[in-house]
Design a protein around this motif. Structure first.
Motif, PDB file in Angstrom:
ATOM      1  N   ASP A 290       0.706  -1.282   0.221  1.00 18.58           N
ATOM      2  CA  ASP A 290       0.091   0.072  -0.066  1.00 18.58           C
ATOM      3  C   ASP A 290       0.901   1.287   0.153  1.00 18.58           C
ATOM      4  N   VAL A 291       0.404   2.184  -0.697  1.00 18.67           N
ATOM      5  CA  VAL A 291       1.200   3.534  -0.622  1.00 18.67           C
ATOM      6  C   VAL A 291       1.559   4.054   0.649  1.00 18.67           C
ATOM      7  N   GLY A 292       2.727   4.497   1.078  1.00 13.79           N
ATOM      8  CA  GLY A 292       3.152   4.844   2.158  1.00 13.79           C
ATOM      9  C   GLY A 292       3.401   3.810   3.572  1.00 13.79           C
ATOM     10  N   ALA A 293       3.233   2.352   3.276  1.00  9.61           N
ATOM     11  CA  ALA A 293       3.282   1.583   4.190  1.00  9.61           C
ATOM     12  C   ALA A 293       4.884   1.512   4.335  1.00  9.61           C
ATOM     13  N   GLU A 294       5.178   0.731   5.612  1.00  7.04           N
ATOM     14  CA  GLU A 294       6.517   0.633   6.107  1.00  7.04           C
ATOM     15  C   GLU A 294       6.807  -0.729   5.736  1.00  7.04           C
ATOM     16  N   TYR A 314      21.156  -0.755  -4.039  1.00  9.35           N
ATOM     17  CA  TYR A 314      19.915  -1.047  -4.982  1.00  9.35           C
ATOM     18  C   TYR A 314      19.130   0.110  -5.544  1.00  9.35           C
ATOM     19  N   LEU A 315      18.594  -0.074  -6.516  1.00  9.20           N
ATOM     20  CA  LEU A 315      17.821   1.003  -7.438  1.00  9.20           C
ATOM     21  C   LEU A 315      16.545   0.480  -7.689  1.00  9.20           C
ATOM     22  N   ILE A 316      15.490   1.388  -7.350  1.00  8.01           N
ATOM     23  CA  ILE A 316      14.179   1.002  -7.497  1.00  8.01           C
ATOM     24  C   ILE A 316      13.594   1.785  -8.741  1.00  8.01           C
ATOM     25  N   LYS A 317      13.140   0.768  -9.865  1.00 11.94           N
ATOM     26  CA  LYS A 317      12.824   1.474 -11.019  1.00 11.94           C
ATOM     27  C   LYS A 317      11.311   1.353 -11.325  1.00 11.94           C
ATOM     28  N   ASP A 318      10.758   2.300 -12.089  1.00 15.23           N
ATOM     29  CA  ASP A 318       9.229   2.020 -12.570  1.00 15.23           C
ATOM     30  C   ASP A 318       9.309   1.385 -13.743  1.00 15.23           C
ATOM     31  N   ARG A 319       7.826   0.823 -14.093  1.00 10.72           N
ATOM     32  CA  ARG A 319       7.693  -0.066 -15.109  1.00 10.72           C
ATOM     33  C   ARG A 319       8.387   0.383 -16.298  1.00 10.72           C
ATOM     34  N   LEU A 320       8.585   1.478 -16.514  1.00 10.84           N
ATOM     35  CA  LEU A 320       9.427   2.039 -17.752  1.00 10.84           C
ATOM     36  C   LEU A 320      10.936   2.067 -17.703  1.00 10.84           C
ATOM     37  N   GLY A 321      11.454   1.507 -16.650  1.00 10.07           N
ATOM     38  CA  GLY A 321      12.880   1.364 -16.215  1.00 10.07           C
ATOM     39  C   GLY A 321      13.443   2.840 -15.743  1.00 10.07           C
ATOM     40  N   GLN A 322      12.477   3.869 -15.474  1.00  8.23           N
ATOM     41  CA  GLN A 322      13.172   5.250 -15.113  1.00  8.23           C
ATOM     42  C   GLN A 322      13.294   4.935 -13.304  1.00  8.23           C
ATOM     43  N   PRO A 323      14.600   5.554 -12.961  1.00  9.10           N
ATOM     44  CA  PRO A 323      14.988   5.481 -11.681  1.00  9.10           C
ATOM     45  C   PRO A 323      13.962   6.034 -10.631  1.00  9.10           C
ATOM     46  N   MET A 324      13.230   5.668  -9.729  1.00  6.18           N
ATOM     47  CA  MET A 324      12.564   6.267  -8.613  1.00  6.18           C
ATOM     48  C   MET A 324      13.621   6.635  -7.270  1.00  6.18           C
ATOM     49  N   ASN A 354       6.914   5.620  -0.236  1.00  2.00           N
ATOM     50  CA  ASN A 354       6.247   6.724  -0.813  1.00  2.00           C
ATOM     51  C   ASN A 354       6.270   6.729  -1.949  1.00  2.00           C
ATOM     52  N   LEU A 355       5.803   5.789  -2.809  1.00  5.99           N
ATOM     53  CA  LEU A 355       5.677   5.743  -4.024  1.00  5.99           C
ATOM     54  C   LEU A 355       4.177   5.790  -4.804  1.00  5.99           C
ATOM     55  N   GLY A 356       3.997   6.143  -5.915  1.00  3.67           N
ATOM     56  CA  GLY A 356       2.609   5.978  -6.383  1.00  3.67           C
ATOM     57  C   GLY A 356       2.286   4.684  -6.853  1.00  3.67           C
TER      58      GLY A 356
END
Length: 411
Positions: A290-294, A314-324, A354-356
């Motif tokens: 869920d958005v905002g969950a720990e 580590y790197l979190i990327k969105d579905r388009l591969g953009q770095p978040m 805290n991701l959409g």
């Protein structure tokens, strides 16, 4: 109907430009041809051979400067090849630079007539198609406003609506679809899928992994003006991502995951990620958050050799591969010294998600300094895939949860 309608055949294609040492060399070569050539050839593309069968969808990817745009110009005939040939069967619609040919002082409707005729439609045919074009573009009264008041997204809507008003035998789509809003991206993709079901051949140029994987049967990777690799879309996309990460270190490996996806890993292998999971507040592994969950991102690293200094990133990327978001233990001043062979290290990264809403992936890197360019022990793409959903927050747009405290004062 010719069953080959929609085939694309590219044979021994090459494109070179003449480079002259000085501005006078060109004149000299022209005035005194007997004195021999004074230029060198700079090859942008060489030995390109591939075939797209009728009704097939092929993704074309390449690092910037790989020659993608030159290849598209050669395929669409806006540039002539130095060697080889391109053979196309059937009616072609190319969405290269959407709306680039629009005249800013004319209205959207007038531009539709001009663009339609360039695409080979007659005026009567455009008259008949106009209601459908307007309905698809969904820009309302703006259709009769001059294009200079349009946003790039609106130009894109009109251009796409005209170019796809009639189903082509071959559709060539450049990065074009990356502009415009999500709603229209979905809508245009649905039209592309519809064309595919009806037999249109598709050549899609994109860096969007999801787009390539959801639409294409096969992908082609261009690198340095040559055809580097062909294969399943996901495999090629991961190989491409690894190439970008790996320009310094030629140790790229492809392995198939349990779910059939091909995962790209690279590096020298003195240490590897043995396990990776996303845990909720109760310590249970989750794939949906869920958005905002720990949450806690747990990464277990296995050392196979003695490592003087070990850093995990580590790197979190969105579905388009953009770095978040990405960080590592060097930046956080938590690098480990003298890790012994056989040692197992459990890393827990705790943070609020805290991701959409959307689909994300995590890439991991085990290195010795701040980057993976010195000792790259392991770089792993798609180490973990998870989804964020919005269950408790008011709806918001975008890929970050930056909820404000709002104060309003009325006097």
């Amino acid at each position: 109907m010719n069953c080959n309608m929609g085939a694309i055949t590219v044979s021994n294609l090459g494109k070179a430009y003449k480079q002259y040492p000085t501005r006078w060399s060109r004149l000299g070569e022209w005035l005194l041809p007997s004195a021999g050539a004074r230029h060198k050839l700079k090859w942008i593309l060489q030995d390109i051979n591939f075939h797209v069968a009728s009704g097939e969808a092929v993704g074309l990817i390449g690092i910037n400067g790989a020659g993608k745009s030159t290849l598209l110009k050669l395929i669409t005939g806006t540039t002539q090849p130095t060697t080889g040939a391109v053979h196309l069967e059937g009616r072609v619609a190319a969405l290269l630079e959407l709306g680039m040919g629009f005249h800013p002082d004319f209205s959207g409707r007038q531009n539709v007539y001009m663009a339609g005729q360039l695409l080979g439609l007659g005026v009567a045919e455009i008259d008949a198609l106009m209601p459908q074009i307007e309905a698809f573009a969904e820009i309302g009264d703006y259709m009769d406003q001059p294009v200079r008041v349009y946003s790039s997204g609106m130009q894109m809507r009109v251009a796409f609506a005209v170019a796809t008003a009639r189903r082509p035998d071959i559709l060539i789509v450049d990065e074009a679809l990356s502009v415009g809003d999500t709603y229209f991206q979905h809508k245009s993709f649905e039209r592309i899928r519809q064309f595919r079901r009806e037999g249109t051949t598709l050549l899609l140029v994109s860096h969007d992994k999801q787009a390539i994987q959801s639409v294409c049967d096969r992908a082609i990777l261009l690198d340095g003006g040559r055809l580097a690799k062909e294969g399943a879309p996901e495999e090629i996309m991961d190989y491409y991502n690894a190439l970008i990460a790996e320009r310094e270190n030629q140790t790229v490996r492809l392995t198939e995951r349990d779910d059939g996806k091909v995962q790209t890993t690279s590096g020298t292998g003195e240490a590897t990620v043995a396990e990776i999971s996303l845990l909720d507040a109760d310590g249970l592994a989750v794939e949906v958050v869920d958005v905002g969950a720990e949450v806690t991102l747990r990464v277990v690293v296995q050392a196979h050799a003695a490592i003087p200094r070990m850093v995990l990133g580590y790197l979190i990327k969105d579905r388009l591969g953009q770095p978040m978001y990405g960080t590592n233990t060097h930046l956080q001043e938590l690098a480990l010294e003298a890790v012994a062979a056989g040692e197992r290290v459990v890393y827990d990264f705790r943070f609020a998600m805290n991701l959409g809403a959307g689909s994300y992936s995590v890439a991991t890197a085990i290195v010795s300094t701040a980057t993976h360019l010195v000792n790259n022990y392991e770089w792993r793409d798609l180490a973990l895939v998870f989804t964020v959903v919005n269950m408790r927050r008011p709806h918001f747009e975008g890929s970050a949860w930056l909820n404000p405290v709002i104060e309003i004062e009325r006097t």
